[in-house]
Design an enzyme around this catalytic site. Structure first.
Site, short mmCIF file in Angstrom:
data_model
loop_
_atom_site.label_atom_id
_atom_site.label_comp_id
_atom_site.label_asym_id
_atom_site.label_seq_id
_atom_site.Cartn_x
_atom_site.Cartn_y
_atom_site.Cartn_z
N GLY A 1 0.74 -1.08 -0.06
CA GLY A 1 -0.03 0.22 -0.04
C GLY A 1 0.82 1.19 -0.01
O GLY A 1 1.09 1.80 1.00
N THR A 2 1.34 2.05 -1.09
CA THR A 2 2.58 2.61 -1.44
C THR A 2 2.43 4.04 -2.31
O THR A 2 1.51 3.70 -3.27
CB THR A 2 3.59 1.77 -1.86
OG1 THR A 2 3.58 0.65 -0.78
CG2 THR A 2 5.12 2.47 -2.07
N ILE A 3 3.15 4.95 -2.05
CA ILE A 3 3.27 6.00 -2.91
C ILE A 3 4.75 5.95 -3.43
O ILE A 3 5.69 5.95 -2.63
CB ILE A 3 2.69 7.37 -2.71
CG1 ILE A 3 3.57 8.14 -1.48
CG2 ILE A 3 1.26 7.13 -1.91
CD1 ILE A 3 4.68 9.02 -1.78
#
Length: 536
Positions: A352-354
């Site tokens: 779950g990442t930017i």
């Protein structure tokens, strides 16, 4: 690189050419980065401003309680930064078994007992102190403004906001932080996050000290204690980001760089090292042979990564052994071009990442990634300062082995920034977000650029596959139907999925086009997100 700028894939994006560039998965964050460069800041300043803004505009993927990693070219050499947080001092296998039973195999997926010490804020401070030009407080101004005034929710983020509500709605602080009006905001509705604005102001004014041992740290300890967690202000005060030397592997005349373990970037390097033994360019770019070969190499790399990778001091093999060319050549020989296989780990001892990236006209380039993991992370949000905590502790094991949980130890980590050089000079800062899709995205986009000369935006837009486990893969719905059928014929258990967010990752790419003060860069932003590559 003499790219082909004809893009054969459906997309809403075109390459962006500029001397100063910031590419992120949300337009407001890209513009936050550009604001810093307009003010006289550099790429490091831009990345920090963009990262802070991303905690507000894409909270489904990251927050003030995230972890982060970075690779930065300072004009002379590469620097790696590992800002993944360790386990709280109370964490042992016995701690979890007492709370969750003898049958527990890992720390929980959600809740305070899934959150390790957050490292992202520490990374912002470390990058600013070592490489930044502007005052640290200036860098957080755009994020504070966005949190206070609010922003209209974009399409892709809204879809992922809604998806985990049944699982997360009951976690402490979640509804207060992320369910205004008792529900998720709709597309185009205004979302404000005043608590996070207060947190950002305290971080800005204290240059991070409020977070690590100050008023925010004590608020987190109070919140954790009230809700059954064990994180303390002392745990937070003990955290320090670590400057590291990136690991590397040559491929097609270029050198690919990743952060060393505890991250999974080594998987991309191993797969590329195997593919270096094949003539991929002679195979059609979207054909079954090329895709099958990449899938099988990735599976072999993951088999070793999941078996051996942990915090470096706990590993029973070295990264050098895992990246040894003769070992990777022996692993490549296991690939059967006509049949998909379920590979097991090899023995490298024998052989779950930017995500965002920025580059400036003076030649500084930074590859930066920040994540809460699994969408909203732990689901726990400290209410006074808006600290949305990650759930990286779920990456630990309770069983004996290299990745067994222990106080102060860092877990196996999925987020990985990447960098490309040639003859010791910078070429591209890049990354692809999305759990175990990240090394797979690195592999697929690099193959398209380096073997097939597809330009960064086309390589980004092209349909992807994702390996899950065993013989199971997902393929994007736009992948050539004949290619998908041939993969099925070879034994791949392929499921076709139409998902714009997690399943196939999202990338940002900045390629150095020449003299940065003259030609500048060519940048790409993944059309699977709400993002933007912007420059001047």
């Amino acid at each position: 690189m003499n790219f082909d700028f004809n893009n054969p894939y459906p997309t809403t994006r075109v390459p962006v050419f500029a001397r100063n560039v910031c590419s992120t998965s949300h337009p407001l964050a890209a513009q936050a980065g550009l604001r810093m460069m307009w003010k006289g800041g550099n790429a490091a300043d831009a990345a920090i401003a963009a990262a802070a803004a991303m905690t507000i505009v894409e909270p489904v993927s990251n927050g003030l309680g995230s972890d982060s990693f970075a690779i930065l070219w300072d004009g002379k050499e590469l620097h790696g930064l590992n800002a993944s947080g360790p386990a709280p001092g109370a964490w042992t296998p016995e701690y979890f078994r007492r709370k969750y039973g003898d049958g527990a195999k890992t720390p929980p997926k959600r809740g305070l007992d899934s959150a390790t010490i957050p490292g992202a804020v520490g990374s912002w401070v470390a990058l600013s102190e070592r490489f930044g030009k502007l005052p640290f407080a200036d860098l957080l101004e755009p994020a504070i403004e966005i949190a206070e005034r609010g922003y209209l929710l974009p399409v892709v983020v809204q879809g992922k906001w809604v998806a985990p509500l049944d699982e997360l709605g009951g976690q402490p602080g979640f509804a207060q932080g992320f369910l205004p009006w008792g529900r998720a905001p709709e597309v185009g509705e205004l979302f404000r996050f005043p608590a996070a604005a207060k947190g950002l102001r305290a971080i800005a004014q204290s240059k991070g000290a409020a977070f690590y041992g100050g008023e925010i740290a004590h608020a987190i300890e109070k919140f954790s204690k009230a809700n059954g967690g064990s994180m303390t202000a002392k745990d937070l005060a003990a955290f320090k980001p670590e400057w590291v030397k990136p690991i590397a592997k040559d491929y097609r005349g270029y050198t690919v760089h990743e952060i060393p373990p505890n991250g999974q970037g080594i998987a991309a390097l191993m797969a590329l090292g195997m593919l270096d033994n094949f003539d991929l360019a002679s195979m059609p770019v979207d054909g079954a042979d090329s895709q099958h070969l990449q899938i099988e190499a990735m599976k072999l790399a993951f088999a070793d990564t999941y078996r051996y990778v942990a915090e470096r001091g706990a590993m029973e093999v070295t990264t050098g052994q895992m990246l040894d060319s003769e070992y990777l050549k022996s692993r490549a020989k296991l690939i059967d071009m006509k049949k998909a296989q379920d590979f097991k780990a090899g023995n490298p001892v024998k052989g779950g990442t930017i995500y965002l990236t920025a580059a400036d006209e003076n030649g500084m380039m930074i590859s930066f990634i920040q994540s809460n993991y699994m969408g909203f992370g732990s689901g726990c949000v400290e209410p006074e300062f808006g600290i949305s905590l990650q759930n990286r502790g779920h990456g630990f094991s309770l069983e004996p082995g290299a990745n067994q949980v222990a106080p102060g130890k860092r877990p196996f980590h999925t987020i990985i920034p990447a960098f490309l050089t040639k003859d010791g000079q910078p070429v591209m800062s890049f990354g692809v977000m999305g759990g175990n899709m990240q090394p797979q995205g690195h592999l697929q986009t690099l193959v398209r650029m380096l073997d097939y000369r597809q330009n960064p935006q086309a390589a980004c837009d092209a349909p992807r596959w994702r390996f899950n486990t065993g013989l199971e893969i997902n393929v994007e719905h736009l992948m050539n139907k004949a290619t998908v059928q041939e993969l099925l014929n070879r034994g791949h258990r392929a499921e076709v999925i139409n998902d714009s967010y997690q399943d196939f990752g999202s990338g940002q790419f900045i390629w150095k086009a020449g003299d940065t003060k003259v030609e500048g860069y060519v940048a790409a932003s993944d059309s699977r997100r709400d993002g933007l590559a912007a420059g001047f």
